[in-house]
Scaffold this active site. Structure first.
Site, PDB file in Angstrom:
ATOM      1  N   ASP A  39     -18.817 -40.025 -22.005  1.00 23.69           N
ATOM      2  CA  ASP A  39     -17.756 -39.300 -21.970  1.00 23.69           C
ATOM      3  C   ASP A  39     -16.964 -39.921 -21.028  1.00 23.69           C
ATOM      4  O   ASP A  39     -17.414 -39.186 -19.256  1.00 23.69           O
ATOM      5  CB  ASP A  39     -17.330 -38.296 -23.206  1.00 23.69           C
ATOM      6  CG  ASP A  39     -16.406 -37.932 -22.389  1.00 23.69           C
ATOM      7  OD1 ASP A  39     -15.223 -37.870 -21.657  1.00 23.69           O
ATOM      8  OD2 ASP A  39     -16.281 -36.360 -23.013  1.00 23.69           O
ATOM      9  N   LEU A  40     -16.091 -40.149 -20.291  1.00 26.98           N
ATOM     10  CA  LEU A  40     -15.174 -40.833 -19.161  1.00 26.98           C
ATOM     11  C   LEU A  40     -14.849 -39.457 -18.474  1.00 26.98           C
ATOM     12  O   LEU A  40     -13.495 -38.650 -19.490  1.00 26.98           O
ATOM     13  CB  LEU A  40     -14.506 -41.973 -19.691  1.00 26.98           C
ATOM     14  CG  LEU A  40     -14.948 -43.165 -19.819  1.00 26.98           C
ATOM     15  CD1 LEU A  40     -13.901 -44.013 -20.388  1.00 26.98           C
ATOM     16  CD2 LEU A  40     -16.082 -43.753 -18.972  1.00 26.98           C
TER      17      LEU A  40
ATOM     18  N   TYR B 196      -7.404 -40.848 -17.275  1.00 24.64           N
ATOM     19  CA  TYR B 196      -5.843 -40.917 -16.643  1.00 24.64           C
ATOM     20  C   TYR B 196      -6.417 -40.762 -15.825  1.00 24.64           C
ATOM     21  O   TYR B 196      -5.455 -42.037 -14.808  1.00 24.64           O
ATOM     22  CB  TYR B 196      -5.604 -40.468 -17.949  1.00 24.64           C
ATOM     23  CG  TYR B 196      -4.942 -40.392 -19.815  1.00 24.64           C
ATOM     24  CD1 TYR B 196      -5.497 -41.318 -19.936  1.00 24.64           C
ATOM     25  CD2 TYR B 196      -3.395 -39.645 -19.893  1.00 24.64           C
ATOM     26  CE1 TYR B 196      -5.534 -41.746 -21.389  1.00 24.64           C
ATOM     27  CE2 TYR B 196      -3.380 -39.593 -21.619  1.00 24.64           C
ATOM     28  CZ  TYR B 196      -4.248 -41.218 -21.785  1.00 24.64           C
ATOM     29  OH  TYR B 196      -4.250 -41.043 -23.923  1.00 24.64           O
TER      30      TYR B 196
ATOM     31  N   ARG C 286      -8.478 -29.933  -9.764  1.00 25.86           N
ATOM     32  CA  ARG C 286      -9.011 -28.731 -10.744  1.00 25.86           C
ATOM     33  C   ARG C 286      -9.269 -27.001  -9.735  1.00 25.86           C
ATOM     34  O   ARG C 286      -9.308 -26.081 -10.306  1.00 25.86           O
ATOM     35  CB  ARG C 286      -9.682 -28.604 -11.827  1.00 25.86           C
ATOM     36  CG  ARG C 286      -8.761 -30.169 -12.791  1.00 25.86           C
ATOM     37  CD  ARG C 286     -10.600 -30.449 -13.335  1.00 25.86           C
ATOM     38  NE  ARG C 286     -10.182 -31.628 -14.122  1.00 25.86           N
ATOM     39  CZ  ARG C 286     -10.671 -32.540 -15.453  1.00 25.86           C
ATOM     40  NH1 ARG C 286     -12.234 -31.916 -15.278  1.00 25.86           N
ATOM     41  NH2 ARG C 286     -10.155 -33.434 -15.792  1.00 25.86           N
TER      42      ARG C 286
ATOM     43  N   ASP D 101     -11.385 -42.457 -24.220  1.00 23.24           N
ATOM     44  CA  ASP D 101     -12.258 -42.398 -22.932  1.00 23.24           C
ATOM     45  C   ASP D 101     -13.617 -41.742 -23.672  1.00 23.24           C
ATOM     46  O   ASP D 101     -14.322 -40.829 -23.128  1.00 23.24           O
ATOM     47  CB  ASP D 101     -11.721 -40.784 -22.097  1.00 23.24           C
ATOM     48  CG  ASP D 101     -11.823 -39.433 -22.919  1.00 23.24           C
ATOM     49  OD1 ASP D 101     -11.677 -39.756 -24.158  1.00 23.24           O
ATOM     50  OD2 ASP D 101     -11.731 -38.895 -22.284  1.00 23.24           O
ATOM     51  N   GLU D 102     -14.193 -41.802 -24.969  1.00 25.61           N
ATOM     52  CA  GLU D 102     -14.954 -41.590 -25.663  1.00 25.61           C
ATOM     53  C   GLU D 102     -15.927 -43.216 -26.450  1.00 25.61           C
ATOM     54  O   GLU D 102     -15.483 -43.681 -27.023  1.00 25.61           O
ATOM     55  CB  GLU D 102     -15.750 -40.446 -26.557  1.00 25.61           C
ATOM     56  CG  GLU D 102     -14.730 -39.422 -25.668  1.00 25.61           C
ATOM     57  CD  GLU D 102     -15.101 -37.851 -26.356  1.00 25.61           C
ATOM     58  OE1 GLU D 102     -16.426 -37.409 -26.966  1.00 25.61           O
ATOM     59  OE2 GLU D 102     -14.301 -37.362 -26.513  1.00 25.61           O
TER      60      GLU D 102
HETATM   61 MG   LIG Z   1     -13.276 -37.189 -21.566  1.00 20.35          MG
END
Ligand SMILES: [Mg+2]
Ligand SMILES: [Zn+2]
Length: 173
Positions: free
Chosen positions: A11-12, A16, A48, A103-104
């Site tokens: 999972d990146l 984005y 974040r 992204d996964e």
């Molecule tokens: Mg992700």
């Protein structure tokens, strides 16, 4: 229960935002959000820290983090391109790769794991393993899990190396 297969899930992280940083490395040191319409759909870790969250309104994100840099993320072209590049890198490890969103990826690495286990007994485990790999059960899944984590580390390295340069093809319109 059948523990015979080894599935790796990649999972990146803040995908984005990472793609935008690849396109413009100066963004790396700035709090960054990717905007679609009036929402910040993802943000980097600097943003974040100020409390910016996924799918927060632009107004609220700016209130929490007045210096946030917002880039428009409505055109998915570059995200798709990087996403498929990542999948193609992962397909070198197994032809059983399933994508989820951009992204996964889920990779069934069972064959590769079994091949490696014929040659080596795994000892070290990169990254973090939850629980105890030595006494899981007697079917051999502890060793498969260890080899799986090693392959996952190789995948991370491969993605990092393969995406660093030439991410966005210059030939695309
Ligand atoms: Mg992700
Ligand atoms: Zn087992």
């Amino acid at each position: 229960m059948d523990h015979s297969r080894t599935i790796i899930h990649i999972d990146l992280d803040c995908f984005y935002a990472q793609v935008e940083t690849l396109k413009n490395p100066e963004l790396k040191t700035l709090p960054l959000g990717v905007q679609q319409q009036n929402l910040v759909v993802t943000s980097n870790y600097l943003a974040r820290e100020f409390g910016v969250k996924k799918c927060m309104s632009v107004t609220e994100a700016k209130k929490l983090c007045p210096n946030i840099v917002l880039v428009k993320g409505e055109d998915l072209h570059d995200y798709r391109q990087v996403s498929y590049k990542v999948t193609s890198l992962l397909q070198k490890y197994s032809h059983l790769v399933e994508r989820l969103g951009l992204d996964e990826n889920f990779i069934d690495a069972s064959n590769l794991v079994n091949e490696r286990l014929k040659k080596v007994t795994p000892t070290s485990v990169p990254g973090h393993v939850f629980g105890n790999t030595t006494n899981l059960c007697d079917c051999g899944c502890g060793d498969r899990l260890k080899i799986g984590t090693q392959i996952a580390q190789e995948m991370r390295d491969e993605i990092k190396k393969g995406i660093e340069f030439n991410v966005l093809c210059g030939n695309c319109p």
